[in-house]
Design a protein around this motif. Sequence first.
Motif, short mmCIF file in Angstrom:
data_model
loop_
_atom_site.label_atom_id
_atom_site.label_comp_id
_atom_site.label_asym_id
_atom_site.label_seq_id
_atom_site.Cartn_x
_atom_site.Cartn_y
_atom_site.Cartn_z
N ASN A 92 0.81 -1.21 0.00
CA ASN A 92 0.00 0.00 0.00
C ASN A 92 0.85 1.27 0.00
O ASN A 92 0.35 2.35 -0.26
N LYS A 93 2.13 1.12 0.29
CA LYS A 93 2.99 2.29 0.33
C LYS A 93 3.99 2.33 -0.81
O LYS A 93 4.70 3.32 -0.96
N CYS A 94 4.05 1.27 -1.61
CA CYS A 94 5.05 1.24 -2.68
C CYS A 94 4.58 2.11 -3.84
O CYS A 94 3.49 1.95 -4.35
N MET A 95 5.43 3.04 -4.26
CA MET A 95 5.09 3.97 -5.34
C MET A 95 5.82 3.64 -6.62
O MET A 95 5.83 4.43 -7.57
N GLY A 96 6.48 2.49 -6.66
CA GLY A 96 7.11 2.07 -7.92
C GLY A 96 8.26 2.97 -8.35
O GLY A 96 8.55 3.07 -9.54
N GLN A 121 11.43 2.57 -7.94
CA GLN A 121 12.61 1.78 -8.34
C GLN A 121 13.88 2.18 -7.58
O GLN A 121 14.98 1.81 -8.01
N THR A 122 13.73 2.90 -6.49
CA THR A 122 14.94 3.21 -5.71
C THR A 122 15.57 1.93 -5.17
O THR A 122 16.79 1.78 -5.15
N CYS A 123 14.73 0.98 -4.76
CA CYS A 123 15.25 -0.29 -4.23
C CYS A 123 16.04 -1.04 -5.29
O CYS A 123 17.14 -1.54 -5.05
N SER A 124 15.47 -1.12 -6.50
CA SER A 124 16.12 -1.89 -7.55
C SER A 124 17.43 -1.22 -7.97
O SER A 124 18.43 -1.89 -8.23
N GLN A 162 17.17 2.04 1.50
CA GLN A 162 17.05 3.17 0.56
C GLN A 162 15.59 3.50 0.23
O GLN A 162 15.32 4.53 -0.36
N CYS A 163 14.66 2.63 0.52
CA CYS A 163 13.26 2.82 0.11
C CYS A 163 12.69 4.11 0.68
O CYS A 163 12.54 4.24 1.89
N PRO A 164 12.35 5.08 -0.19
CA PRO A 164 11.79 6.33 0.34
C PRO A 164 10.38 6.14 0.87
O PRO A 164 9.89 6.98 1.65
N GLY A 165 9.69 5.08 0.47
CA GLY A 165 8.35 4.82 0.98
C GLY A 165 8.37 4.26 2.40
O GLY A 165 7.33 4.16 3.04
N LEU A 219 4.83 -4.33 -7.47
CA LEU A 219 5.26 -5.53 -6.76
C LEU A 219 6.79 -5.63 -6.80
O LEU A 219 7.36 -6.03 -7.82
N PRO A 220 7.45 -5.26 -5.71
CA PRO A 220 8.90 -5.44 -5.66
C PRO A 220 9.22 -6.90 -5.38
O PRO A 220 8.59 -7.53 -4.52
N ARG A 221 10.18 -7.45 -6.11
CA ARG A 221 10.52 -8.87 -5.93
C ARG A 221 12.03 -9.07 -5.85
O ARG A 221 12.79 -8.48 -6.61
N SER A 269 13.67 -6.37 -8.43
CA SER A 269 12.91 -5.81 -9.56
C SER A 269 11.57 -5.33 -9.04
O SER A 269 11.03 -5.90 -8.09
N VAL A 270 11.04 -4.30 -9.65
CA VAL A 270 9.72 -3.79 -9.27
C VAL A 270 8.88 -3.75 -10.53
O VAL A 270 9.27 -3.12 -11.52
N ASN A 271 7.75 -4.45 -10.51
CA ASN A 271 6.90 -4.52 -11.69
C ASN A 271 5.51 -3.97 -11.41
O ASN A 271 4.96 -4.18 -10.33
N LEU A 291 8.74 1.24 3.64
CA LEU A 291 7.73 0.19 3.71
C LEU A 291 8.32 -1.20 3.82
O LEU A 291 7.58 -2.17 3.84
N VAL A 292 9.64 -1.32 3.92
CA VAL A 292 10.26 -2.64 3.89
C VAL A 292 10.77 -2.99 5.30
O VAL A 292 11.71 -2.39 5.79
N PHE A 293 10.12 -3.95 5.91
CA PHE A 293 10.53 -4.44 7.23
C PHE A 293 11.57 -5.53 7.05
O PHE A 293 11.44 -6.37 6.16
S1 SF4 Z 1 12.10 1.83 -3.18
FE1 SF4 Z 1 10.29 1.35 -1.93
S2 SF4 Z 1 8.65 2.64 -2.81
FE2 SF4 Z 1 10.32 2.58 -4.34
S3 SF4 Z 1 9.77 0.84 -5.68
FE3 SF4 Z 1 11.12 -0.01 -4.10
S4 SF4 Z 1 9.76 -0.78 -2.49
FE4 SF4 Z 1 8.53 0.60 -3.82
#
Ligand code: SF4
Lengths: 206, 364
Positions: free
Chosen positions: B17-21, B23-26, B219-222, B137-139, B46-48, B224-226
């Motif tokens: 619900n917080k992922c905005m796609g 791609q900072t994580c990837s 690095q996730c700006p959202g 969906l980050p994977r 990867s984030v799709n 949301l990653v525990f």
């Molecule tokens: S960095 Fe966080 S908000 Fe951005 S795509 Fe990855 S999981 Fe989603």
Amino acid sequence: MTDLTAQELGAEALAPDDPAWNAAEAVRVPLVPVPVDAQPNAYIRAAWHDRSYGATPSASVAVATHGDRLFVRLEWDGSGPVAGEFPDACAVLFPAGDGPDTPVTMGDHASPVEVWQWRDRLPVQEAIPAVRHLVSTGPGMFRPGAADADLAAAATVDGTRWSVVLAGPRSALGAPARVAVAVWNGANEERAGIGAVSDEWAAVQA
Amino acid sequence: MTEQGAAGQLAMVFDLNKCMGCQTCSVACKVLWTREEGEEHHWWMSVNTQPGLGTPKGWEDMGGGWRDGTPVPGHQPTRAEFGGGWEFNHQEVLFGGRGRDTHLQPVDRGDGTTRWGMNWDEDQGGGTYPNSYYFYLPRLCNHCTHPVCVSACPSGAMYKRHEDGIVLRDEAVCQGARFCMEACPYKKISFNYVRGVSQHCIACFPRLEEGVAPACARQCPGRLVFVGDAADPAGPIHRLVHEWKVALPLHEEYGTGPNIFYVPPLSPYRLHDDFSIDEETPRIPPEYLESLFGPRVHAALDTLRDEMARVRAGGTSELLDTLIVYRWHDLFGPYTVDPASLDRSPERVAVQLGRARVGATEGE
Ligand code: SF4
Ligand code: SF4
């Protein structure tokens, strides 16, 4: 048992088309698929139990020596230069111990097998050595062998017909001196234990 | 099925619900781990946009995993199915005098790699206006409890690390046979064609060993990653997965026991043809979410909705407070060390690299 005679060449003969090979006797070695039931894990057995592999019927094998170097030339019909995910490949196998029961299907834990493996390479793979020294404890159960094995290989291909010379220390031939060969058809995704191997060890008269 | 018992098990929860796609994580992962030759097309993270064919293309139809304790044959994703890793025609456009009659584009080598890439179908999603929908969906590798990749390797190059359950590969032993790539049902293993070895997410283990969270999470700006141990009863992951049951594995039916969990996405209500609101039906079809997260997804969404209603009515919700993450470090369990605070002198790095190598050997 197939007999191979190691011809002393009087010179290094790494190139498959080196005229020195004219003096060596090439013997047709029958090949059989490594049985699917012998594959090392349930995944590989499940993935290949209904797929055909190891269909290369034979390879032409010539053995030669020069000083303390051993040369083995293999010729067989494969799929040609690598075009897909997996390359054509071949190997020379030596029993690592002197026990009579080393399985020709790439050894087992009690009786490992030394493997000199050549693989065709993509243009981007030039940094990967053409030949690897491996120790095998079962079909495709390859671990890196001694890094200083001083192996070399050279290959030519005419359509789908490969001619590959593998060279390494003559000491790899144990006593009694025996070798087997294996080939992998890359277009059929053959690799590891999924391939064709000699139906028995061949005795080498040095 | 091989039971790969581990003393600990690293786990992660992504709140979709917080992922905005973004791609900072990837990109954090790419910059840290896959910048070398042969890794151009690798996206260990990867984030799709969903629904979509994903990365690699059509991965959900490629088989692999376990069924009734037996491994399921899978397809080895090809270089073209991953796509990406492009070279561009910089030379031609910028220096070759053709800047006016061509444009900057990937060089087509005829191998199909320019017709797909990570999140290629980013802007498609599902549904039709005014009920279009999508989510991200980050994977990454699920560092599975029953890692079929480990079981499929004939060389014994892969192992599940005892102390934290992460799944690693000794690249010096890997022979490039790629049975792991076939067997992994999540298709999270990539092949390095230049080096002839398979590679996948290493859970940033050199960071974990220094108390630093994996790069994708930190690095996730959202926010949301525990990250943490799934079995730690005091940690948010245990509560989200086992108590509130709002964090679910992706494709649990693949049978590998994934240790990456997702809080499924809520969505606005559908609109009727006359644009009035259909308060019975969420825009993201529940059956689509069930196809990803299994039948428990409905109860998870109900729980989230109930908790939100309670807060709207003036109440409090420990679950929502946890998901809001008021304090950033609450995401990271024991991994809160700032990487910038580490001693990165060459001597110290040499010691760390040596330890990493010893770790690989011990795990064999
Ligand atoms: S960095 Fe966080 S908000 Fe951005 S795509 Fe990855 S999981 Fe989603
Ligand atoms: S996600 Fe795939 S690569 Fe990762 S542990 Fe599970 S089966 Fe192995």
